[in-house]
Design a protein around this motif. Sequence first.
Motif, PDB file in Angstrom:
ATOM      1  N   GLN A  65      85.312 -25.914 -67.352  1.00 40.55           N
ATOM      2  CA  GLN A  65      84.800 -27.055 -66.600  1.00 40.55           C
ATOM      3  C   GLN A  65      83.454 -26.751 -65.939  1.00 40.55           C
ATOM      4  O   GLN A  65      83.112 -25.601 -65.700  1.00 40.55           O
ATOM      5  CB  GLN A  65      85.816 -27.445 -65.524  1.00 40.55           C
ATOM      6  N   HIS A  66      82.753 -27.832 -65.650  1.00 40.82           N
ATOM      7  CA  HIS A  66      81.507 -27.716 -64.892  1.00 40.82           C
ATOM      8  C   HIS A  66      81.858 -27.503 -63.426  1.00 40.82           C
ATOM      9  O   HIS A  66      82.952 -27.832 -62.979  1.00 40.82           O
ATOM     10  CB  HIS A  66      80.664 -28.986 -65.053  1.00 40.82           C
ATOM     11  N   ASN A  67      80.880 -26.975 -62.716  1.00 42.27           N
ATOM     12  CA  ASN A  67      81.099 -26.681 -61.298  1.00 42.27           C
ATOM     13  C   ASN A  67      81.241 -27.977 -60.490  1.00 42.27           C
ATOM     14  O   ASN A  67      80.363 -28.832 -60.513  1.00 42.27           O
ATOM     15  CB  ASN A  67      79.937 -25.842 -60.769  1.00 42.27           C
ATOM     16  N   VAL A  68      82.363 -28.085 -59.799  1.00 41.99           N
ATOM     17  CA  VAL A  68      82.625 -29.248 -58.950  1.00 41.99           C
ATOM     18  C   VAL A  68      82.860 -28.741 -57.534  1.00 41.99           C
ATOM     19  O   VAL A  68      83.669 -27.841 -57.326  1.00 41.99           O
ATOM     20  CB  VAL A  68      83.878 -30.024 -59.447  1.00 41.99           C
ATOM     21  N   THR A 127      77.590 -31.035 -56.937  1.00 44.69           N
ATOM     22  CA  THR A 127      78.398 -30.881 -58.144  1.00 44.69           C
ATOM     23  C   THR A 127      77.480 -30.905 -59.370  1.00 44.69           C
ATOM     24  O   THR A 127      76.468 -31.603 -59.366  1.00 44.69           O
ATOM     25  CB  THR A 127      79.446 -32.031 -58.207  1.00 44.69           C
ATOM     26  N   CYS A 128      77.823 -30.146 -60.371  1.00 46.95           N
ATOM     27  CA  CYS A 128      77.000 -30.114 -61.592  1.00 46.95           C
ATOM     28  C   CYS A 128      76.812 -31.525 -62.131  1.00 46.95           C
ATOM     29  O   CYS A 128      77.776 -32.275 -62.265  1.00 46.95           O
ATOM     30  CB  CYS A 128      77.669 -29.224 -62.644  1.00 46.95           C
ATOM     31  N   PRO A 129      75.569 -31.890 -62.465  1.00 44.94           N
ATOM     32  CA  PRO A 129      75.303 -33.247 -62.959  1.00 44.94           C
ATOM     33  C   PRO A 129      76.047 -33.593 -64.250  1.00 44.94           C
ATOM     34  O   PRO A 129      76.212 -34.762 -64.572  1.00 44.94           O
ATOM     35  CB  PRO A 129      73.792 -33.243 -63.203  1.00 44.94           C
ATOM     36  N   ALA A 130      76.480 -32.574 -64.986  1.00 47.01           N
ATOM     37  CA  ALA A 130      77.197 -32.843 -66.233  1.00 47.01           C
ATOM     38  C   ALA A 130      78.697 -33.053 -66.006  1.00 47.01           C
ATOM     39  O   ALA A 130      79.420 -33.409 -66.929  1.00 47.01           O
ATOM     40  CB  ALA A 130      76.980 -31.694 -67.223  1.00 47.01           C
ATOM     41  N   ALA A 131      79.155 -32.832 -64.790  1.00 42.49           N
ATOM     42  CA  ALA A 131      80.581 -32.966 -64.501  1.00 42.49           C
ATOM     43  C   ALA A 131      81.013 -34.425 -64.549  1.00 42.49           C
ATOM     44  O   ALA A 131      80.260 -35.323 -64.162  1.00 42.49           O
ATOM     45  CB  ALA A 131      80.890 -32.384 -63.129  1.00 42.49           C
ATOM     46  N   PRO A 143      71.980 -33.322 -67.301  1.00 38.11           N
ATOM     47  CA  PRO A 143      72.306 -32.065 -67.978  1.00 38.11           C
ATOM     48  C   PRO A 143      72.938 -31.047 -67.025  1.00 38.11           C
ATOM     49  O   PRO A 143      72.696 -31.067 -65.827  1.00 38.11           O
ATOM     50  CB  PRO A 143      70.952 -31.565 -68.469  1.00 38.11           C
ATOM     51  N   CYS A 144      73.713 -30.181 -67.589  1.00 34.14           N
ATOM     52  CA  CYS A 144      74.413 -29.127 -66.843  1.00 34.14           C
ATOM     53  C   CYS A 144      73.419 -28.243 -66.088  1.00 34.14           C
ATOM     54  O   CYS A 144      72.422 -27.801 -66.646  1.00 34.14           O
ATOM     55  CB  CYS A 144      75.212 -28.283 -67.826  1.00 34.14           C
ATOM     56  N   ASN A 145      73.706 -27.980 -64.827  1.00 29.80           N
ATOM     57  CA  ASN A 145      72.892 -27.005 -64.088  1.00 29.80           C
ATOM     58  C   ASN A 145      73.754 -25.892 -63.495  1.00 29.80           C
ATOM     59  O   ASN A 145      73.316 -25.157 -62.623  1.00 29.80           O
ATOM     60  CB  ASN A 145      72.029 -27.679 -63.022  1.00 29.80           C
ATOM     61  N   CYS A 146      75.012 -25.806 -63.973  1.00 26.92           N
ATOM     62  CA  CYS A 146      75.900 -24.774 -63.434  1.00 26.92           C
ATOM     63  C   CYS A 146      76.084 -23.624 -64.427  1.00 26.92           C
ATOM     64  O   CYS A 146      76.901 -22.734 -64.204  1.00 26.92           O
ATOM     65  CB  CYS A 146      77.251 -25.378 -63.058  1.00 26.92           C
ATOM     66  N   ALA A 147      75.353 -23.661 -65.530  1.00 22.24           N
ATOM     67  CA  ALA A 147      75.369 -22.614 -66.561  1.00 22.24           C
ATOM     68  C   ALA A 147      76.602 -22.644 -67.441  1.00 22.24           C
ATOM     69  O   ALA A 147      76.741 -21.828 -68.349  1.00 22.24           O
ATOM     70  CB  ALA A 147      75.191 -21.217 -65.967  1.00 22.24           C
ATOM     71  N   ARG A 148      77.482 -23.600 -67.202  1.00 21.03           N
ATOM     72  CA  ARG A 148      78.675 -23.707 -68.049  1.00 21.03           C
ATOM     73  C   ARG A 148      78.290 -23.925 -69.516  1.00 21.03           C
ATOM     74  O   ARG A 148      78.822 -23.268 -70.408  1.00 21.03           O
ATOM     75  CB  ARG A 148      79.569 -24.849 -67.543  1.00 21.03           C
ATOM     76  N   ASP A 149      77.356 -24.839 -69.772  1.00 20.80           N
ATOM     77  CA  ASP A 149      76.995 -25.156 -71.157  1.00 20.80           C
ATOM     78  C   ASP A 149      76.384 -23.945 -71.865  1.00 20.80           C
ATOM     79  O   ASP A 149      76.692 -23.689 -73.026  1.00 20.80           O
ATOM     80  CB  ASP A 149      76.027 -26.345 -71.206  1.00 20.80           C
TER      81      ASP A 149
END
Length: 167
Positions: free
Chosen positions: A112-115, A122-126, A140-146
């Motif tokens: 999961q993306h950072n919430v 919270t990560c914009p991609a969440a 786009p993801c900014n939590c490095a999950r992607d």
Amino acid sequence: MGQRARRPRDARLVGEPLVTDTDQMVTWLRAAMDAAKHRAEEAAADTGSANWEYQPSGILDAMEPAGFMVATGSQDFLEPERGQFMAANDPAAVLRRIAADRQLLDDLIAEQHNVVEDPAYTCPAATTERDGGRNYHPGPCNCARDERVHRRVRLLAEGYGWTEEER
Ligand SMILES: [Zn+2]
């Protein structure tokens, strides 16, 4: 990937939703796993067993039922090192690895993306459905999950022969 690369590097819109490099690699990987599974099942069917065992007499035998000779070397003798290697990579072993790799792949892409409590951070991609939390500005993801998932899926795919030419 540099700091400015907030948008997935090779993301492109194919209608909706966004199809990313990772998605394409996952599709390729699932097909490669299906093909590898098929080959292992065919080898097991051809020899009557998924379990092969090296015999001290110098041949590779199918087991359960025993007796079908899978391979032998020149002059009817398979060197122990080669025979044991082949037995360690018999259809049963291949099928076990593929089954484990499928679960690993599912685990990887389920990350999961950072919430966090404050949706502003919270990560914009969440998404609420996927990650269990909303954000104020979808993007786009900014939590490095992607990036993390992409890298791990690529490593898994390389084990199945993925190269950059597969794209
Ligand atoms: Zn993210």
